[in-house]
Design a protein around this motif. Structure first.
Motif, short mmCIF file in Angstrom:
data_model
loop_
_atom_site.label_atom_id
_atom_site.label_comp_id
_atom_site.label_asym_id
_atom_site.label_seq_id
_atom_site.Cartn_x
_atom_site.Cartn_y
_atom_site.Cartn_z
N PRO A 74 0.94 -1.22 0.10
CA PRO A 74 0.03 -0.19 0.01
C PRO A 74 0.53 1.28 -0.16
O PRO A 74 0.43 2.27 -0.77
CB PRO A 74 -1.06 -0.09 1.30
CG PRO A 74 -0.87 -1.47 1.70
CD PRO A 74 0.53 -2.07 1.16
N VAL A 75 1.82 1.31 0.88
CA VAL A 75 2.74 2.51 0.68
C VAL A 75 3.62 2.57 -0.59
O VAL A 75 3.60 3.64 -0.99
CB VAL A 75 4.05 2.33 1.83
CG1 VAL A 75 5.05 3.52 1.67
CG2 VAL A 75 3.35 2.32 3.13
N ASP A 77 2.48 1.84 -3.52
CA ASP A 77 1.40 2.12 -4.28
C ASP A 77 1.15 3.56 -4.25
O ASP A 77 0.95 4.40 -5.23
CB ASP A 77 0.12 1.22 -4.34
CG ASP A 77 0.06 -0.02 -4.76
OD1 ASP A 77 1.00 -0.40 -5.62
OD2 ASP A 77 -0.93 -1.01 -4.26
N GLN A 78 1.10 4.19 -3.03
CA GLN A 78 1.02 5.70 -2.89
C GLN A 78 2.08 6.41 -3.43
O GLN A 78 1.97 7.23 -4.10
CB GLN A 78 0.82 5.71 -1.48
CG GLN A 78 -0.65 5.64 -0.58
CD GLN A 78 -0.47 5.52 0.71
OE1 GLN A 78 0.70 5.94 1.53
NE2 GLN A 78 -1.57 5.34 1.53
N TYR A 79 3.23 5.83 -3.20
CA TYR A 79 4.60 6.38 -3.76
C TYR A 79 4.65 6.37 -5.21
O TYR A 79 4.84 7.43 -5.68
CB TYR A 79 5.86 5.58 -3.01
CG TYR A 79 7.10 6.04 -3.57
CD1 TYR A 79 7.57 7.52 -3.35
CD2 TYR A 79 7.83 5.14 -4.43
CE1 TYR A 79 8.79 7.50 -3.74
CE2 TYR A 79 8.89 5.55 -5.22
CZ TYR A 79 9.67 6.45 -4.72
OH TYR A 79 10.80 6.87 -5.04
N SER A 81 2.03 6.25 -7.29
CA SER A 81 1.15 7.31 -7.87
C SER A 81 1.72 8.79 -7.55
O SER A 81 1.42 9.39 -8.75
CB SER A 81 0.00 7.08 -7.06
OG SER A 81 -1.14 7.80 -7.35
N ALA A 82 2.14 8.85 -6.68
CA ALA A 82 2.80 10.54 -6.70
C ALA A 82 3.83 10.42 -7.39
O ALA A 82 4.12 11.65 -8.13
CB ALA A 82 3.09 10.69 -5.22
N TYR A 130 9.08 9.90 1.55
CA TYR A 130 8.84 8.44 1.67
C TYR A 130 9.65 7.64 2.44
O TYR A 130 9.38 6.45 2.78
CB TYR A 130 8.42 7.76 0.35
CG TYR A 130 7.00 8.03 0.15
CD1 TYR A 130 5.86 7.05 0.38
CD2 TYR A 130 6.36 9.25 -0.30
CE1 TYR A 130 4.61 7.11 0.24
CE2 TYR A 130 5.14 9.39 -0.73
CZ TYR A 130 4.18 8.41 -0.48
OH TYR A 130 2.78 8.57 -0.67
N ARG A 133 8.34 6.52 5.90
CA ARG A 133 7.21 5.86 5.44
C ARG A 133 7.60 4.28 5.31
O ARG A 133 6.94 3.51 5.50
CB ARG A 133 6.08 6.34 4.61
CG ARG A 133 5.60 7.62 4.94
CD ARG A 133 4.87 8.30 3.84
NE ARG A 133 4.33 9.48 4.12
CZ ARG A 133 3.78 10.22 3.17
NH1 ARG A 133 2.96 9.62 2.47
NH2 ARG A 133 3.32 11.58 3.56
#
Length: 170
Positions: A74-75, A77-79, A81-82, A130, A133
């Motif tokens: 999940p982390v 995927d967020q990274y 995406s950004a 990140y 994170r």
């Protein structure tokens, strides 16, 4: 393991080069709005394929436990995406460069290079944002490995782009 990583990265770079060269050849051969829409679709498909390949390379090299994977992806995927949003900005700059290549003014060239440098800065800022994170969900060495893989793949893509984009006309 390192040999496997290098091979995977070279495959990614080679695939990118072949697909990007195909897109570049299409751009030189065709014109008009329909061609632009087709090229945009090709670029979008290429970018999706690259993101998928990057994720596969990360998965193949990280050797995550089930518990780590549950927290990591999940982390990631967020990274990703950004990072894609920054890639969108870079793509817009490349398109503008291509449209103005033959008629570019000094002011346009300065603006493009300044915007490109800003995307580099945004990517670095994103990585810095990140790091903690990823360190929350992975042991230190695995977090470091992820950023090594991510950075190497990014450098290979940047190298391929640099090789394909002609130098500014003087």
């Amino acid at each position: 393991m390192l040999k496997k990583s290098i091979t995977a990265i070279l495959v990614l770079a080679g695939a990118f080069l072949m697909q990007a060269a195909s897109i570049s050849a299409q751009q030189n051969q065709q014109e008009a709005t329909a061609t632009q829409a087709g090229m945009n679709q090709d670029i979008q498909l290429l970018r999706e394929d690259l993101r998928s390949q990057k994720k596969q390379i990360v998965a193949a090299n990280m050797q995550l436990t089930d518990a780590e994977a549950t927290k990591f992806w999940p982390v990631y995927d967020q990274y990703a995406s950004a990072l894609t949003k920054i890639g969108d900005d870079r793509l817009a700059i490349i398109k503008e460069y291509a449209q103005n290549y033959d008629i570019m003014t000094d002011a346009q060239a300065k603006g493009l290079i300044t915007r490109w440098a800003a995307t580099d800065e945004q990517a670095l800022h994103l990585r810095m944002q990140y790091i903690p994170r990823f360190e929350e969900v992975l042991p230190g060495k695995k977090a470091a490995l992820f950023f090594q893989l991510d950075r190497r793949m990014g450098l290979l893509i940047d190298l391929q782009l640099a090789a394909m984009i002609p130098m500014v006309k003087q």
